[in-house]
Design a protein around this motif. Structure first.
Motif, short mmCIF file in Angstrom:
data_model
loop_
_atom_site.label_atom_id
_atom_site.label_comp_id
_atom_site.label_asym_id
_atom_site.label_seq_id
_atom_site.Cartn_x
_atom_site.Cartn_y
_atom_site.Cartn_z
N PRO A 23 -4.89 -5.97 4.51
CA PRO A 23 -3.45 -6.36 4.80
C PRO A 23 -2.49 -6.74 3.61
CG PRO A 23 -4.85 -7.76 5.39
CD PRO A 23 -5.59 -7.34 4.42
N PRO A 24 -1.01 -6.04 4.17
CA PRO A 24 -0.16 -6.68 3.41
C PRO A 24 -0.08 -8.35 3.69
CG PRO A 24 1.11 -4.76 4.84
CD PRO A 24 -0.95 -5.34 4.57
N TYR A 46 -2.00 -12.78 12.53
CA TYR A 46 -2.38 -11.39 12.33
C TYR A 46 -1.16 -10.75 13.28
CZ TYR A 46 -4.60 -7.01 12.21
OH TYR A 46 -4.64 -6.56 11.50
N GLU A 52 0.98 -2.82 13.24
CA GLU A 52 2.21 -3.27 11.19
C GLU A 52 0.50 -4.16 10.74
OE1 GLU A 52 4.42 -5.85 13.87
OE2 GLU A 52 2.43 -5.17 14.32
N THR A 54 -0.82 -7.03 9.66
CA THR A 54 -0.10 -7.34 8.17
C THR A 54 -0.29 -9.40 8.99
OG1 THR A 54 1.74 -6.14 8.48
CG2 THR A 54 1.97 -8.79 7.80
#
Length: 170
Positions: A23-24, A46, A52, A54
């Motif tokens: 994940p980013p 998270y 998302e 992210t």
């Protein structure tokens, strides 16, 4: 000598690789802004509700927090149903508020959090990160103490209710 930032980023990459997630990751003010709709950003979060996927981290100083949040990404990706990532982002305001309050009240009993805490501690132990391992163990201890305290409080409350019902019946 390796800088703290490079050391942190190397472990972040290692945890992501171990968990097979990517994940980013947002830091600082950008992370705080992204996490606003989830509440405050104490250490990490998270972000998953709007797909998302992210991780938001307050800063680059805690490998155990990064491992904890990346474990949530793993839970969401591989164990979605088991860890109950089924709440819709399109809930009504009341339902979203109510769900958030229930989550906050049951946080220390939450299977997602217990699993993420244990993973973070295990990662730190395997990689001999004593400072982060100590922080992860403290988080687990606080969680256990909170579960015991809440359980005792509930038992006391239920026994008080049972007593009041018994008194009013007789």
């Amino acid at each position: 000598m390796v800088s703290d930032t490079l050391f942190f980023e190397a472990h972040l990459d290692n945890v992501a690789y171990d968990l097979a997630v990517s994940p980013p990751v947002l830091y600082g003010e950008e992370a705080k802004q992204a996490a606003k709709k989830y509440g405050s950003l104490d250490h990490g979060a998270y972000l998953w509700k709007n797909n998302e996927n992210t991780v938001a981290l307050k800063n680059k100083d805690s490998i155990s927090t990064a491992a904890h949040e990346l474990r949530h990404a793993w839970q969401h990706k591989y164990e979605h149903t088991r860890f109950n990532y089924n709440l819709s982002a399109k809930q009504s305001r009341f339902r979203a508020f109510f769900s958030r309050k229930i989550y906050q009240a049951t946080y220390f009993f939450n299977r997602k959090e217990i699993d993420a805490d244990n993973f973070a501690a295990d990662y730190c132990r395997r990689n001999q990160l004593s400072y982060d391992l100590r922080k992860a163990k403290e988080r687990i201890l606080i969680s256990k103490i909170s579960r015991i305290s809440i359980s005792i409080g509930l038992i006391y409350m239920l026994s008080s209710i049972a007593y009041l019902i018994n008194v009013s019946i007789t």
